[in-house]
Write an enzyme that holds these catalytic residues in place. Sequence first.
Site: not given
Length: 289
Positions: A97, A53, A120
Amino acid sequence: MTAKIIDGKAIAAALRAEIKRDAQALLARGVQPGLAVILVGDDPASRIYVRNKSRAGADTGVRSTLHEFAADAAESAVLERIANLNADPGVHGILVQLPLPARIRTERVIAAIAPAKDVDGFHPLNLGALVAGHAGFVPCTPAGVMHLLAREGVPLAGRNAVVIGRSNIVGKPMALLLLRENATVTVCHSKTADLPDVTRRADVLIAAVGRARMVTANMVKPGACVVDVGINRLPDGSLAGDVDFAAVREVAASITPVPGGVGPMTVALLIANTVRAAARAAGMKLETP
Ligand code: NDP
């Protein structure tokens, strides 16, 4: 029939090039999109995802910063960092994460992220916006799948779409996005009776389970489009999807490989959301919708 392989890597690269143009337009206005990534513990797979990422961000003009915590870090320390990042005008996107260590309450951590920085799309407000059909951040993996389907010209309106898996981050938002495009959507899970009977009716079949090669050729309608979200590590260290690629390829019309299918799209959509968050914060309209 041998299926067309949907090249997620190439489609993601094309999308990243579009995002880069947007990021450059922001930079020209003195705004560099900033992504803060929070990593708790030392899970090797998580570390690889975080690295991918950050790299994709760097290639696209997004500055990412890594905020690492030891596996035994207190939940309050993570929450405090999120509060600081929420208040930091140089940070436009915040990503935690997953999975987090069991001691840390994932829902609390996700809910602490400012919805405008929740790139997200896991915050309840963004998930609620998706349910209600309002604008908000959409979880990156299902958004990436929709992008793949659109670029491939896979028809959805009036078609039967079957999603295997009902997690908040993949299965459920996936079903809602397909519904938004007027597919007739069925969601399957571990309690579904006679799964093959349901999946065989799918014109578009999305597997998001986490069980290597569980979707076999007899579960697929000839001519279907099969999207494999699963990422499973085999004992020999190689990766496999949820779909038995070699066999299903002979039945489907199109299929995504693992790796090189949905994974690169997830990363591209994360970067797209970060650039979008920066544009919103700067009051700027973007070229890429
Ligand atoms: P979860 O474990 O949260 O959800 C798995 C879902 O599969 C659950 O809804 C579960 O049902 C269902 N399921 C389990 N066994 C069966 C079965 N035998 N038959 C039918 N359904 C079953 O996983 P995620 O949604 O987070 O992830 C799914 C997969 O996608 C994983 O392999 C993950 O690694 C991968 N992934 C890939 C990404 C990418 O970028 N490519 C991003 C995110 C995830 P129930 O609800 O009843 O338990």
